[in-house]
Design an enzyme around this catalytic site. Structure first.
Site, PDB file in Angstrom:
ATOM      1  N   LYS A   1     -11.710   1.210  -2.133  1.00  0.00           N
ATOM      2  CA  LYS A   1     -10.639   1.589  -3.287  1.00  0.00           C
ATOM      3  C   LYS A   1     -11.245   1.803  -4.492  1.00  0.00           C
ATOM      4  CE  LYS A   1      -7.560   0.948   0.487  1.00  0.00           C
ATOM      5  NZ  LYS A   1      -6.907   0.018   1.432  1.00  0.00           N
TER       6      LYS A   1
ATOM      7  N   HIS B   1      -5.398  -3.241  -3.037  1.00  0.00           N
ATOM      8  CA  HIS B   1      -4.915  -2.121  -4.265  1.00  0.00           C
ATOM      9  C   HIS B   1      -4.862  -2.766  -5.703  1.00  0.00           C
ATOM     10  CE1 HIS B   1      -4.059   0.868  -1.154  1.00  0.00           C
ATOM     11  NE2 HIS B   1      -3.610  -0.006  -0.671  1.00  0.00           N
TER      12      HIS B   1
ATOM     13  N   SER C   1       0.777  -1.191  -0.085  1.00  0.00           N
ATOM     14  CA  SER C   1       0.020   0.010   0.080  1.00  0.00           C
ATOM     15  C   SER C   1       0.758   1.202   0.138  1.00  0.00           C
ATOM     16  CB  SER C   1      -1.024   0.063   1.094  1.00  0.00           C
ATOM     17  OG  SER C   1      -0.328  -0.097   2.195  1.00  0.00           O
TER      18      SER C   1
HETATM   19  C1  LIG Z   1      -6.855   0.261   2.940  1.00  0.00           C
HETATM   20  C2  LIG Z   1      -6.371  -1.509   3.341  1.00  0.00           C
HETATM   21  C3  LIG Z   1      -6.927  -2.305   4.177  1.00  0.00           C
HETATM   22  C4  LIG Z   1      -7.749  -1.881   4.926  1.00  0.00           C
HETATM   23  O1  LIG Z   1      -9.181  -1.799   4.242  1.00  0.00           O
HETATM   24  P1  LIG Z   1     -10.432  -0.970   4.940  1.00  0.00           P
HETATM   25  O2  LIG Z   1     -11.446  -1.405   3.968  1.00  0.00           O
HETATM   26  O3  LIG Z   1     -10.197   0.539   4.457  1.00  0.00           O
HETATM   27  O4  LIG Z   1     -10.563  -1.073   6.090  1.00  0.00           O
HETATM   28  C5  LIG Z   1      -6.313  -3.643   4.036  1.00  0.00           C
HETATM   29  N1  LIG Z   1      -5.219  -3.644   3.622  1.00  0.00           N
HETATM   30  C6  LIG Z   1      -4.599  -3.115   2.912  1.00  0.00           C
HETATM   31  C7  LIG Z   1      -3.349  -3.509   1.994  1.00  0.00           C
HETATM   32  C8  LIG Z   1      -5.079  -1.724   2.639  1.00  0.00           C
HETATM   33  O5  LIG Z   1      -4.389  -0.945   1.839  1.00  0.00           O
END
Ligand SMILES: *Cc1c(COP(=O)(O)O)cnc(C)c1O
Length: 394
Positions: free
Chosen positions: A241, A209, A181
């Site tokens: 996302k 992602h 991330s």
């Molecule tokens: C954003 C993210 C999460 C968390 O997801 P949310 O739905 O925002 O709680 C988990 N793992 C990774 C790698 C992320 O980038």
């Protein structure tokens, strides 16, 4: 220590180390054009994870509105009580189809999905092997499960092999971010899958992602690595996302999903997502599957960004994803750069420890299908100017 002095000390420490975090208040969003309270004029955002620009797509909004009118604002209860609607069910079916897995389970957030899976699969006799740069939610999940947390050097399969050989844990789970991330690079999924088989370990990929952006029709980075449910039995993806909605899912063998319903406490003991959110997700998945133009646009923007960064002497990290960080190092400079860009009308967030390791503070630029080449070109020009200016100052 008194309550007040503990809090005062904590805040002062953060402040004096340039690590104090503050929240910007967004007051208007129109694609990548946003307004932020206290800042004059619009900003072009390069920090959202809305990679395909779907969060404001009319189909998602329409689906959510219609479901809001039918079901109300909240689901009213957890999935195992009365909160599980036909929209949740439909969403799970679509997610299973899309990822080529037997079944899928919706979670309220990605953080909770990771907590839920790992704590359901492992206990104190087990071990979870994690990449050093894994997302905080995977690390926290290890703590919740009470399994031994073993961390291997970033992307270092040989190191992991060694650690797996040394382990006497009863069950072994390898858990990695698919796309990291804060770095944007992709885990060596094929090698990890081979290693998992060799050591009789289970493999879990967090594709927060990659899902929506990579692979066939946007099915994610596990798909683009050519791996199936047999290779990666635990696939987690997020919906807040690239999907542009909210929530997360775990997909895999039917027995995994059935077990999670029985065991995953962050699934069982929480209110189900509002049905309108699940309906928006369904609408988004249809768009992602049926139109490849958004993914193509994103790919084109990534390619443009990378090739033009070189022209402005901007050193990038090893990433082909929508996450394109510029490594700076110290906290003060990265904050100053972020501030400089904001004055020019570009919103790029400064990422500092503990989100990234000490000494690796960075600007995290995220690209979207909604950016124009002009947006990207102007960002690079200003960033090039800023880097020259601050290099002289350093
Ligand atoms: C954003 C993210 C999460 C968390 O997801 P949310 O739905 O925002 O709680 C988990 N793992 C990774 C790698 C992320 O980038």
């Amino acid at each position: 220590m008194s309550f007040d002095s503990f809090l005062t000390r904590t805040l002062n420490e953060k402040k004096s180390n340039e690590l104090l975090r503050a929240r910007a208040t967004v007051t208007h969003v129109d694609g990548v054009n946003v307004a932020v309270a206290g800042h004059d004029g619009p900003l072009i955002s390069f920090c959202s994870n809305d990679y395909l620009g779907l969060s404001q797509h009319p189909s998602l909004i329409e689906a959510a509105k219609k479901t809001l009118a039918e079901y109300g604002a909240g689901s009213g209860a957890s999935h195992l009580v009365s909160g599980h609607s036909e929209h949740h069910k439909e969403c799970e079916k679509q997610l299973a189809d899309f990822t080529g897995r037997d079944a899928a389970l919706l979670f309220s957030t990605g953080y909770m999905a990771n907590m839920g899976v790992i704590s359901a699969l492992l206990d104190r006799n087990d071990a979870v092997f994690q990449d050093k740069l894994n997302h905080a939610s995977l690390l926290d999940a290890a703590m919740l499960s009470r399994a031994t947390l073993v961390r291997f050097r970033h992307g270092d399969v040989a190191h992991l092999d060694q650690l797996l050989t040394q382990s006497h844990a009863k069950k072994k789970l390898i858990a990695v971010d698919g796309v990291f991330s804060m770095d944007g690079d992709v885990a060596p999924l094929r090698e990890l899958s081979k290693l998992a088989k060799k050591h009789n370990a289970w493999l879990m990929v967090d594709d927060a992602h990659g899902f929506g952006c990579m692979g066939e029709q946007g099915a994610g980075c596990v798909n683009s690595a050519g791996l199936t449910q047999d290779d990666v039995p635990v696939l987690m993806g997020t919906l807040g996302k690239a999907v542009g909605s909210f929530g997360a899912f775990v997909a895999g063998p039917q027995k995994l999903i059935d077990s999670l319903v029985q065991l995953a406490r962050p699934y069982i003991y929480t209110t189900a997502l509002p049905p309108s959110v699940a309906a928006a997700t369904c609408a988004s998945l249809k768009i992602i599957k049926n139109t490849q133009s958004l993914q193509r646009n994103l790919e084109k923007n990534i390619a443009y960004f990378k090739s033009h960064a070189a022209r402005y002497n901007i050193a990038l990290m090893v990433s082909d994803s929508a996450i394109q960080p510029v490594l700076i190092g110290d906290e003060k400079t990265v904050l100053a750069l972020s501030h400089f860009l904001k004055e020019k009308g570009f919103w790029v967030v400064a990422i500092r420890p503990p989100t990234v390791p000490k000494g690796t503070s960075r600007l995290r630029i995220t690209l979207s299908a909604a950016h124009t080449t002009e947006h990207i070109k102007m960002l690079l020009k200003h960033l090039g100017d800023a880097l020259r200016k601050f290099e002289r100052a350093m």
